[in-house]
Motif scaffolding. Structure first.
Motif, PDB file in Angstrom:
ATOM      1  N   THR A 185      13.529 -14.977  33.676  1.00  0.00           N
ATOM      2  CA  THR A 185      14.808 -15.524  33.545  1.00  0.00           C
ATOM      3  C   THR A 185      15.330 -16.149  34.723  1.00  0.00           C
ATOM      4  OG1 THR A 185      16.430 -13.541  34.438  1.00  0.00           O
ATOM      5  CG2 THR A 185      15.818 -13.717  31.892  1.00  0.00           C
ATOM      6  N   GLN A 188      17.123 -14.080  38.397  1.00  0.00           N
ATOM      7  CA  GLN A 188      16.788 -12.593  38.068  1.00  0.00           C
ATOM      8  C   GLN A 188      16.801 -11.852  39.249  1.00  0.00           C
ATOM      9  OE1 GLN A 188      13.975 -11.958  34.939  1.00  0.00           O
ATOM     10  NE2 GLN A 188      13.053 -10.127  35.977  1.00  0.00           N
ATOM     11  N   PRO A 193      18.267  -9.345  34.862  1.00  0.00           N
ATOM     12  CA  PRO A 193      17.871  -9.832  33.528  1.00  0.00           C
ATOM     13  C   PRO A 193      19.047  -9.933  32.796  1.00  0.00           C
ATOM     14  CG  PRO A 193      16.931  -7.879  33.910  1.00  0.00           C
ATOM     15  CD  PRO A 193      17.382  -8.180  35.242  1.00  0.00           C
ATOM     16  N   GLU A 194      19.786  -9.274  33.214  1.00  0.00           N
ATOM     17  CA  GLU A 194      21.353  -8.698  32.209  1.00  0.00           C
ATOM     18  C   GLU A 194      22.028  -9.982  32.140  1.00  0.00           C
ATOM     19  OE1 GLU A 194      20.340  -4.805  34.016  1.00  0.00           O
ATOM     20  OE2 GLU A 194      20.548  -6.934  34.912  1.00  0.00           O
ATOM     21  N   GLY A 196      20.777 -13.047  33.699  1.00  0.00           N
ATOM     22  CA  GLY A 196      19.933 -14.180  33.886  1.00  0.00           C
ATOM     23  C   GLY A 196      19.906 -15.137  32.530  1.00  0.00           C
ATOM     24  N   GLN A 197      19.936 -14.493  31.447  1.00  0.00           N
ATOM     25  CA  GLN A 197      19.913 -15.441  30.307  1.00  0.00           C
ATOM     26  C   GLN A 197      21.006 -15.976  29.921  1.00  0.00           C
ATOM     27  OE1 GLN A 197      16.995 -14.865  28.313  1.00  0.00           O
ATOM     28  NE2 GLN A 197      17.974 -16.909  27.050  1.00  0.00           N
ATOM     29  N   VAL A 198      22.325 -15.794  30.315  1.00  0.00           N
ATOM     30  CA  VAL A 198      23.432 -16.565  30.318  1.00  0.00           C
ATOM     31  C   VAL A 198      23.099 -17.897  30.782  1.00  0.00           C
ATOM     32  CG1 VAL A 198      25.815 -16.980  31.259  1.00  0.00           C
ATOM     33  CG2 VAL A 198      25.067 -14.550  30.485  1.00  0.00           C
ATOM     34  N   ALA A 200      20.230 -19.245  31.555  1.00  0.00           N
ATOM     35  CA  ALA A 200      18.827 -19.897  30.544  1.00  0.00           C
ATOM     36  C   ALA A 200      19.607 -20.509  29.437  1.00  0.00           C
ATOM     37  CB  ALA A 200      18.028 -18.962  30.268  1.00  0.00           C
ATOM     38  N   ASP A 201      20.571 -19.863  28.739  1.00  0.00           N
ATOM     39  CA  ASP A 201      21.141 -20.392  27.430  1.00  0.00           C
ATOM     40  C   ASP A 201      21.966 -21.639  28.019  1.00  0.00           C
ATOM     41  OD1 ASP A 201      20.144 -18.287  26.126  1.00  0.00           O
ATOM     42  OD2 ASP A 201      21.859 -17.182  25.927  1.00  0.00           O
ATOM     43  N   SER A 204      19.485 -24.679  28.669  1.00  0.00           N
ATOM     44  CA  SER A 204      18.901 -25.086  27.506  1.00  0.00           C
ATOM     45  C   SER A 204      19.854 -25.852  26.602  1.00  0.00           C
ATOM     46  CB  SER A 204      18.364 -23.734  26.739  1.00  0.00           C
ATOM     47  OG  SER A 204      17.084 -23.022  27.787  1.00  0.00           O
TER      48      SER A 204
END
Length: 420
Positions: A185, A188, A193-194, A196-198, A200-201, A204
């Motif tokens: 992510t 990171q 990782p908790e 990181g996806q925020v 990434a989204d 994207s």
């Protein structure tokens, strides 16, 4: 009137050095103040380079720490476009690249950091960029505008703060963007990782393409221009320009050649300093990105490569040079802007230091506060599109008191009550 009996030399023409010079005068120092910078521009602040200046929302003149006339009024001698090549500690002298010598009573090293280079074929091509200096930002702003007009492709190596901020700026111009990141992510190693996806989204949704779990291995080109970027898993990404955003290394060569103690690489490298930002030589200090302090509050040695550390560390070092009793224990702080997301991060929570992440608010709507805890104690907090909460977050970190995690995650419980 300047008293020539004492001379304080500052090597480093960034925010830390400029604020140190300002503080020396504000605190009543009447000796010579000499500021040496290896750029021809007078001292400026770096956050706009990847934010407002790069997006075109801020003017170039707004990045400078002081107006041009301030240095003459304050009797600060500027040596711009000059490199300090060595320090003679016995003679208490700094040798410059033009052969001149500056003698000092106290010396501050604020040489900052430099971008890490990609060690792969193709980095000599004209379309490969770094972002650290004002000249880099000037060039990259023109490049992003051209990419947007021509539907061009930018490949970014690294999904850290600089990489993501440039990605957001590039998409604002309409450029196509691919980010190559070896972790799973973005960010990171900073937010885990908790969270990181925020990010990434977020990117994207704005059209950024990510290629996770890979590194660049080659940049290919023709007639000196970039054509594509290849990764270690065999993929090839079309590219007209490439940005290397894989971190920064402290500029310690001057200190190392002078025999000053350096921090271990595991602690981020840099010049080892005490709570007063004093090096292993009692007449030499270090501040800003290059300084690795054993932090009085956190109890570990580390470097902080962010604006607030330069803003506050330079003045702290100046006061220590004047003989004041200084213990520089500011809670580390930084901020970022990406599209419509703004955030502030306070504290220090590297991977492995925390055992729990607590969210308050709605991460899906990107309006929340994240807390990193260890044994119930708040190590760090990051407020995303939630404002005026930095003070209670930093109070929690500074107190070291255990906090009820359930209450911490409940927006109905005022943070001020938890902060004590």
């Amino acid at each position: 009137m300047v008293d020539a009996d004492r001379t304080f030399v500052i090597v480093g023409g960034g925010l830390a050095g400029a604020k140190a010079a300002e503080t020396l005068r504000a605190e009543g120092f009447t000796g010579r103040v000499i500021l040496v910078g290896d750029e021809r521009d007078r001292p400026y602040e770096r956050p706009p380079l990847s934010k407002g200046l790069l997006t075109g929302k801020e003017e170039r003149d707004g990045v400078f720490v002081h107006e041009p006339a301030w240095y003459a009024r304050a009797d600060v001698e500027l040596h711009l476009g000059q490199t300090a090549v060595s320090i003679d500690r016995a003679a208490k002298a700094v040798h410059l690249g033009d052969g001149s010598v500056l003698h000092y009573d106290k010396l501050l090293i604020a040489t900052g950091a430099e971008p890490r280079r990609l060690d792969i074929p193709g980095t000599d091509l004209a379309g490969v960029h770094h972002l650290r200096r004002l000249s880099h930002a000037d060039r990259l702003r023109r490049v992003l505008g051209a990419l947007g007009r021509d539907n061009g492709h930018l490949v970014i190596a690294g999904a850290g703060w600089i990489g993501l901020e440039v990605a957001a700026a590039a998409r604002g111009y309409g450029a196509e963007v691919t980010v190559v990141e070896p972790e799973a992510t973005p960010l990171q190693r900073v937010v885990g990782p908790e969270l990181g996806q925020v990010f990434a989204d977020l990117h994207s949704e704005h059209g950024v393409r990510f290629h996770f779990g890979a590194r660049l291995t080659e940049i290919t080109g023709q007639d000196g221009m970039v054509l594509a970027a290849r990764t270690d898993d065999g993929e090839e990404h079309p590219a007209h320009e490439v940005l290397a955003a894989i971190g920064a290394a402290p500029r310690t060569a001057l200190a190392e050649s002078a025999g000053l103690e350096l921090a271990d690489r595991a602690d981020g490298g840099g010049i080892a300093v005490d709570a007063a930002l004093r090096t292993s030589d009692p007449d030499i200090y270090a501040a800003g990105d290059v300084a690795a302090q054993r932090h009085p509050l956190i109890g570990e040695r580390f470097r902080v490569e962010h604006w607030a550390n330069a803003l506050n560390g330079g003045p702290a070092a100046a006061r220590a040079m004047l003989g004041r009793d200084v213990s520089y224990d500011r809670v580390p702080y930084f901020f970022s802007d990406q599209y419509d997301l703004g955030l502030e991060y306070s504290g220090w929570a590297p991977p492995g230091s925390y055992d729990q992440v607590v969210l308050r608010g709605d991460a899906g709507k990107r309006e929340f506060i994240a807390f990193w805890l260890d044994g119930g104690r708040v190590l760090a907090g990051m407020n995303v599109n939630v404002w005026d909460v930095t003070e209670p977050i930093q109070r929690m970190i500074r107190s070291g008191a255990r906090v009820d995690a359930q209450a911490l995650g409940d927006p109905g419980v005022p943070l001020a009550e938890l902060a004590g």
